[in-house]
Motif scaffolding. Sequence first.
Motif, PDB file in Angstrom:
ATOM      1  N   LEU A  55      12.194   5.897  -2.243  1.00  0.00           N
ATOM      2  CA  LEU A  55      11.590   6.717  -1.204  1.00  0.00           C
ATOM      3  C   LEU A  55      10.113   6.353  -1.166  1.00  0.00           C
ATOM      4  O   LEU A  55       9.474   6.246  -2.209  1.00  0.00           O
ATOM      5  CB  LEU A  55      11.771   8.204  -1.503  1.00  0.00           C
ATOM      6  N   PHE A  56       9.567   6.149   0.033  1.00  0.00           N
ATOM      7  CA  PHE A  56       8.172   5.696   0.100  1.00  0.00           C
ATOM      8  C   PHE A  56       7.545   6.135   1.412  1.00  0.00           C
ATOM      9  O   PHE A  56       8.219   6.547   2.362  1.00  0.00           O
ATOM     10  CB  PHE A  56       8.097   4.167  -0.038  1.00  0.00           C
ATOM     11  N   THR A  57       6.211   6.018   1.470  1.00  0.00           N
ATOM     12  CA  THR A  57       5.488   6.317   2.699  1.00  0.00           C
ATOM     13  C   THR A  57       4.175   5.540   2.719  1.00  0.00           C
ATOM     14  O   THR A  57       3.718   5.057   1.682  1.00  0.00           O
ATOM     15  CB  THR A  57       5.229   7.832   2.838  1.00  0.00           C
ATOM     16  N   THR A  58       3.622   5.401   3.907  1.00  0.00           N
ATOM     17  CA  THR A  58       2.264   4.890   4.188  1.00  0.00           C
ATOM     18  C   THR A  58       2.081   3.386   4.110  1.00  0.00           C
ATOM     19  O   THR A  58       0.994   2.931   3.810  1.00  0.00           O
ATOM     20  CB  THR A  58       1.166   5.549   3.292  1.00  0.00           C
ATOM     21  N   HIS A  59       3.077   2.566   4.428  1.00  0.00           N
ATOM     22  CA  HIS A  59       2.680   1.167   4.570  1.00  0.00           C
ATOM     23  C   HIS A  59       2.148   0.924   5.987  1.00  0.00           C
ATOM     24  O   HIS A  59       2.163   1.810   6.831  1.00  0.00           O
ATOM     25  CB  HIS A  59       3.784   0.197   4.145  1.00  0.00           C
ATOM     26  N   TYR A  60       1.658  -0.285   6.222  1.00  0.00           N
ATOM     27  CA  TYR A  60       0.805  -0.531   7.382  1.00  0.00           C
ATOM     28  C   TYR A  60       1.480  -1.478   8.374  1.00  0.00           C
ATOM     29  O   TYR A  60       2.533  -2.056   8.109  1.00  0.00           O
ATOM     30  CB  TYR A  60      -0.539  -1.130   6.924  1.00  0.00           C
TER      31      TYR A  60
ATOM     32  N   ASN B 107       0.804  -1.225   0.000  1.00  0.00           N
ATOM     33  CA  ASN B 107       0.000   0.000   0.000  1.00  0.00           C
ATOM     34  C   ASN B 107       0.835   1.272   0.000  1.00  0.00           C
ATOM     35  O   ASN B 107       0.349   2.362   0.290  1.00  0.00           O
ATOM     36  CB  ASN B 107      -0.956   0.019   1.206  1.00  0.00           C
ATOM     37  N   ALA B 108       2.121   1.178  -0.349  1.00  0.00           N
ATOM     38  CA  ALA B 108       3.015   2.324  -0.219  1.00  0.00           C
ATOM     39  C   ALA B 108       2.936   3.257  -1.418  1.00  0.00           C
ATOM     40  O   ALA B 108       2.843   2.814  -2.567  1.00  0.00           O
ATOM     41  CB  ALA B 108       4.454   1.842  -0.056  1.00  0.00           C
ATOM     42  N   LEU B 109       3.000   4.544  -1.152  1.00  0.00           N
ATOM     43  CA  LEU B 109       3.301   5.538  -2.182  1.00  0.00           C
ATOM     44  C   LEU B 109       4.805   5.520  -2.404  1.00  0.00           C
ATOM     45  O   LEU B 109       5.573   5.440  -1.442  1.00  0.00           O
ATOM     46  CB  LEU B 109       2.859   6.928  -1.731  1.00  0.00           C
ATOM     47  N   PHE B 110       5.248   5.607  -3.660  1.00  0.00           N
ATOM     48  CA  PHE B 110       6.658   5.353  -3.934  1.00  0.00           C
ATOM     49  C   PHE B 110       7.229   6.269  -5.002  1.00  0.00           C
ATOM     50  O   PHE B 110       6.517   6.817  -5.844  1.00  0.00           O
ATOM     51  CB  PHE B 110       6.851   3.895  -4.375  1.00  0.00           C
ATOM     52  N   LEU B 111       8.557   6.381  -4.956  1.00  0.00           N
ATOM     53  CA  LEU B 111       9.364   7.012  -5.995  1.00  0.00           C
ATOM     54  C   LEU B 111      10.709   6.292  -5.990  1.00  0.00           C
ATOM     55  O   LEU B 111      11.333   6.148  -4.937  1.00  0.00           O
ATOM     56  CB  LEU B 111       9.575   8.501  -5.697  1.00  0.00           C
ATOM     57  N   TYR B 112      11.134   5.825  -7.177  1.00  0.00           N
ATOM     58  CA  TYR B 112      12.427   5.149  -7.299  1.00  0.00           C
ATOM     59  C   TYR B 112      13.393   6.019  -8.091  1.00  0.00           C
ATOM     60  O   TYR B 112      13.027   6.589  -9.125  1.00  0.00           O
ATOM     61  CB  TYR B 112      12.280   3.810  -8.027  1.00  0.00           C
TER      62      TYR B 112
END
Length: 331
Positions: free
Chosen positions: A264-269, A248-253
Amino acid sequence: MLPTANPTPPFVITRASHVVLAVTDLARSRDFYRDVVGLVVTEETGDTVYLRGLEESAHHSLVLERADAAAALRIGLRVRTDADIAAAERWCADRGLVHERVHRAHQGPTLRFRDAVGTHLELTSSMDLVPRKMQCFDEFTSGAPQRLDHFQVVSHDVQTATGFWSELGMRLAEFTAKDGTDELWGSWMEVKGNTHDLVFTNGRGPRLHHFAYTVPDASSLLHAADVAGALGFGEEIDRGPGRHGISNALFLYLRDPDQHRVELFTTHYQFIDLEDEPIRWDLSNARRAQLWGMPASRRWFFEASEFPGEPVREPLLQASPQTLEDYLGVH
């Protein structure tokens, strides 16, 4: 059957800790990770740069070492105590795994070894402490990465890799399997209570696909992309922004000057409770890769950093993923 985590592993792994990369231009790589990614430079020597995330109190989570050829030297995991290092050493010896005790600057007792699929690793039980910078908001630059979170390794044999690390206490949080079977194509394994510390995906391996840092929020990903473009690294945005189905992550590689890949990522559970069951993703379900966003490019699927001296083997399972080039009709 799916491997299950050993509830009493021979030693206690606590988290993904650090990664060591060989780079060909130390100053250029330092500038990339400091200015484009946003990491903090902890220390520099003649041939090594140590960096960390803004909330990290450990001396380093990324080590850059000057070399003639780029390579992923090692990925690092933390264990709880010095006694766990000794237990890991005995465990490796009992199983005939290549291993050695080494001295590493700013680290406590450290053990290097190769896992069952050839991944180059090191375990350490402690590091020198440095001040956290999590409230030095005036020093937040680019993506403002907070801490190292996980590694993804490309493996020729995901099933064997997953079984190996399950024996060491890692839990399967999510997995990709061939439709109607438990034939593993990808495994997301954790020890610290979120979705993954160590990931194995099917392909030519062993190779390090990427290492990942958490960022404060979604806007940090967009700012990192803007900074990359402004500093001339726009073409090194390897994938995203987007949202994965898995985790469920928002990501940028991004790719660094030697083409090592960082996420770089955010919002995993959270994945903490023992009765929680791993989430299964069928291989045919394209939403596993991205809930939204463009498909990944060929290079994202097929390029990765090799471990020095380790033979790269063809995968036991063959696949032809849909790439961005396929989506756009570019050949």
